[in-house]
Design an enzyme around this catalytic site. Sequence first.
Site, mmCIF file in Angstrom:
data_model
loop_
_atom_site.group_PDB
_atom_site.id
_atom_site.type_symbol
_atom_site.label_atom_id
_atom_site.label_comp_id
_atom_site.label_asym_id
_atom_site.label_seq_id
_atom_site.Cartn_x
_atom_site.Cartn_y
_atom_site.Cartn_z
ATOM 1 N N LYS A 165 0.839 -1.198 0.000
ATOM 2 C CA LYS A 165 0.000 0.000 0.000
ATOM 3 C C LYS A 165 0.876 1.251 0.000
ATOM 4 C CE LYS A 165 -4.123 1.792 2.413
ATOM 5 N NZ LYS A 165 -5.049 1.544 3.546
ATOM 6 N N SER A 217 -9.851 1.693 2.517
ATOM 7 C CA SER A 217 -8.963 2.494 1.685
ATOM 8 C C SER A 217 -7.948 1.669 0.902
ATOM 9 C CB SER A 217 -8.213 3.506 2.558
ATOM 10 O OG SER A 217 -7.378 2.849 3.509
ATOM 11 N N SER A 231 -10.374 -0.575 6.546
ATOM 12 C CA SER A 231 -9.714 -0.404 5.250
ATOM 13 C C SER A 231 -9.091 -1.665 4.677
ATOM 14 C CB SER A 231 -8.655 0.696 5.340
ATOM 15 O OG SER A 231 -9.271 1.960 5.440
#
Length: 446
Positions: A77, A153, A177
Amino acid sequence: MTKTIRELAADLAAERLTSVALTQAMLARAEAHRAEGGHAYVSLDGEQALKEARASDALRAAGVVASPLAGIPISIKDLFDVRGQVSSAASLALTDAPPAASDAVAVARLRAAGAVLLGRSNMSEFAFSGLGLNPHYGTPRNPHDERRVAGGSTSGGAVTVALQMAAGALGTDTGGSIRIPSAFCGLTGFKPTAATVPLAGTVPLSRSLDSAGPIANSVDCCAILHAALSDQELSTEAPRLAGLRFGYTADFVGAGVDAQVRQAFDAALAQLRAAGALVEQFDFPELLQLPAINGGGGLVAAEAWHWHRELLEARGAQYDQRVAARIRRGQQQGAAEYLDLLDARAHLRAIAQQRLAPYDAWLMPSVAIVAPEVAALEADDATFFATNGLVLRNASVINFLDGCALSLPCHDKGELPVGLSICGLNGRDARILAIARSVEALLRER
């Protein structure tokens, strides 16, 4: 057929596959995805990934295999530091930040386990949304229906796994997320107890609520990744379902659930009962206090404002303005309000200890709705914020309670994905992973 990390590791061990060949295949899919307008990755590091894969193959030939992750490609990420790379958190405001001098702890642990780092996955800017929209780098689309969001997210991370552009994804979870994109994309995602994986070297959202964990194709994949990330081996042998006691609640996390999610959740409960588990409804009315507790933006806004206030002042125009608006809510909170939030959290955690004491795990729909369509969210702020709140609602409870949870696919074949969350309190990670193995095996019998 998608292979698990353990299956890929077995292929590598048996010399049916090399890390170079596996990495090349995943890079090729990622490049094709990008060429077709996909937005799963912010950046690919193909040359370095192949260098790591060649080194892994050489070590294996010499009899050195660090872990089941050795030679396995993983996406990272875009808020974790990778030495030599910029951690932009998918924001234009950080694109000219200096490259990281060293790896984040989580990244360093994946390296030590022998994983191959493929590239930086896309995300909601600064991890501040459960929907995964990104106006700067494009919005990753749901692999099951490209009109829909992948969830945030860790949106790009989920898509990299779902489309076999990585065998697993390193993500973060502040209010769902990891679990939200796992649920929307038909994957497995584990949010550990926050303290188990150090967050040094990451762009923070909320110091109180942030946690780091995996998105992958199975519970076993998540257990392998979590072992590397936490630097601890947990005993997660699957127990018999017969006699296990599961609780679920209709208040708060059970309200406003759409028909498809309700059907999938109820079917999962029925399967568990048929397997001999005790599945009981219990009351947790104190959860209804959460909207009022977080009415001023909660811990997320307060702590995000602390980190962002200078950057917003200097480069606020480069933010996604929906994200900027949510962060600025923290400016309105004073010390007294912040301490009230901490006290409310401690109080609710104490109540949760009592409410959940009789149960081996707490079950809930990971998300109250199936993945919504992108167009309506992009077009209207009111729709975006209302939908975002509903999507975050269930998963964020576990972060507030400082617990752990794993989301499993529980939908019927051909339906939009739905996630079943298996939840526990702080420190129950091994037990939740173990129970999830048994539940996963049962659900796959459908």
